[in-house]
Design an enzyme around this catalytic site. Structure first.
Site, mmCIF file in Angstrom:
data_model
loop_
_atom_site.group_PDB
_atom_site.id
_atom_site.type_symbol
_atom_site.label_atom_id
_atom_site.label_comp_id
_atom_site.label_asym_id
_atom_site.label_seq_id
_atom_site.Cartn_x
_atom_site.Cartn_y
_atom_site.Cartn_z
ATOM 1 N N ASP A 52 1.411 -2.217 0.239
ATOM 2 C CA ASP A 52 1.905 -3.408 -0.466
ATOM 3 C C ASP A 52 3.429 -3.496 -0.352
ATOM 4 O OD1 ASP A 52 2.456 -1.332 -2.170
ATOM 5 O OD2 ASP A 52 1.464 -2.204 -3.929
ATOM 6 N N SER A 53 4.043 -2.508 0.341
ATOM 7 C CA SER A 53 5.460 -2.620 0.702
ATOM 8 C C SER A 53 5.670 -3.800 1.650
ATOM 9 C CB SER A 53 5.961 -1.319 1.336
ATOM 10 O OG SER A 53 5.088 -0.900 2.369
ATOM 11 N N ASP A 91 -3.678 -1.010 0.711
ATOM 12 C CA ASP A 91 -3.325 -0.968 -0.714
ATOM 13 C C ASP A 91 -4.034 -2.076 -1.483
ATOM 14 O OD1 ASP A 91 -1.639 1.147 -1.381
ATOM 15 O OD2 ASP A 91 0.152 0.099 -0.636
ATOM 16 N N LYS A 121 -6.295 2.234 -1.009
ATOM 17 C CA LYS A 121 -5.433 3.098 -1.823
ATOM 18 C C LYS A 121 -5.109 2.345 -3.099
ATOM 19 C CE LYS A 121 -0.850 3.968 -0.669
ATOM 20 N NZ LYS A 121 -0.122 3.404 -1.810
ATOM 21 N N GLU A 123 -2.867 2.898 -7.090
ATOM 22 C CA GLU A 123 -1.876 3.712 -7.803
ATOM 23 C C GLU A 123 -2.373 4.095 -9.185
ATOM 24 O OE1 GLU A 123 1.903 1.654 -7.854
ATOM 25 O OE2 GLU A 123 1.950 1.461 -5.666
ATOM 26 N N GLU A 190 4.516 10.400 -4.121
ATOM 27 C CA GLU A 190 5.781 9.734 -3.773
ATOM 28 C C GLU A 190 6.919 10.221 -4.653
ATOM 29 O OE1 GLU A 190 5.523 5.501 -3.288
ATOM 30 O OE2 GLU A 190 7.700 5.275 -3.101
HETATM 31 O O1 KIV Z 1 3.158 0.444 0.155
HETATM 32 C C1 KIV Z 1 3.586 1.454 0.719
HETATM 33 O O2 KIV Z 1 4.297 1.387 1.735
HETATM 34 C C2 KIV Z 1 3.237 2.749 0.163
HETATM 35 C C3 KIV Z 1 3.882 3.956 0.767
HETATM 36 C C4 KIV Z 1 5.275 4.061 0.275
HETATM 37 C C5 KIV Z 1 3.118 5.190 0.519
HETATM 38 O O3 KIV Z 1 2.475 2.834 -0.752
#
Ligand code: KIV
Length: 272
Positions: A52-53, A91, A121, A123, A190
């Site tokens: 989600d980055s 994510d 994934k 959180e 992280e």
């Molecule tokens: O969204 C992302 O890029 C991440 C990484 C920093 C692990 O979750």
């Protein structure tokens, strides 16, 4: 009956587990589009994370919170079309799983069906236990994410190192053990102290992937725009830059502009 697109041996959760057991480090990078995914996959990256980055590096938002499920599915399906070998994790974006476990499962099923991803994934630890159970019961591989969890940035207030205090470190260890017990195939840690990450990686049987968590874990992940030097301003201590694409791209584009203005491009050979 299954239809195989290529003979390449694909990375699976079993292979990732074997890599931990034989001490082979796992390489993971983020990817958000088809062209980049083809390069990363052909270069041998084991796991591609449609993170989600994307909210930051693709869309220019300050945090990961604004990105939507539809946008994540768009990025994920583009990545999947570029991949032959890597295991692709997507994510679950903010707001698509925190409500309740049915919502979490519904979001996961959309990602898996509409993008063709291999796992998801999300959180958090104990607070999202029911969602993890529900997603796993649908047969979807789940990767956890503990430590600095950017979807909670407004709770933390800063992007500094997490779990430096004993109480937070103990909660992180308890959460990691819980995620393993529930059946997660791997966990991202992280921005936490190296010694704590080492303790978790030694205590758990499943692969632990670090970002800013030191060298004593089972694999490493970085945001691809950061490690390629596309972003110039982002310079955390944990980041190693493998290229300076910002300079290379700027030079290339400036040369193109110059050639167009001077009428050097296109020349006779570049025309029909
Ligand atoms: O969204 C992302 O890029 C991440 C990484 C920093 C692990 O979750």
């Amino acid at each position: 009956m299954s239809v195989h697109k290529s003979d390449v041996k694909k990375v699976t959760t079993h292979q990732l587990q074997n890599m931990k057991e034989r001490g082979e480090k796992i390489s993971m990078l983020t990817a958000y589009d088809y062209s980049m995914a083809t390069i990363l996959d052909a270069a041998g990256v084991d796991v591609l994370l449609v993170g989600d980055s994307a909210s930051n590096v693709m869309a220019g938002h300050e945090t990961t919170l604004p990105i939507t499920l539809d946008q994540m599915i768009y990025h994920a399906s583009s990545v999947i079309r570029g991949v032959n070998r890597a295991f692709v994790v997507v994510d679950l974006p903010f707001g698509s799983y925190q409500g309740n476990s049915s919502e979490a499962l519904r979001s996961t099923i959309r990602i898996m069906k509409e993008s063709g991803a291999h796992g998801i994934k999300l959180e958090g630890g104990a607070e999202i236990k029911e969602s993890i159970i529900r997603i796993l019961s649908a047969g979807v591989p789940v990767m956890g994410h503990l430590g600095l969890t950017p979807q909670s940035i407004y709770k933390f207030g800063t992007y500094t190192v997490r779990a430096k205090e004993e109480a937070e470190a103990q909660k992180l260890i308890d959460d990691a053990l819980l995620l393993q017990e529930l059946g997660c195939f791997s966990i991202v840690l992280e921005k936490i102290p190296s010694e704590l990450a080492k303790r978790v990686a030694e205590k758990l049987q499943i692969p632990i992937i670090g970002i800013g968590a030191g060298p004593h874990v089972d694999g490493q992940v970085l945001v691809v725009h950061d490690m390629l030097g596309i972003n110039k301003e982002f310079k955390p201590r944990f980041l190693r830059r493998y290229a300076d694409l910002h300079t290379i791209m700027t030079d290339a584009v400036q040369n193109y502009v110059k050639d167009v203005k001077s009428k050097d491009f296109p020349n006779e050979k570049e025309a029909y």
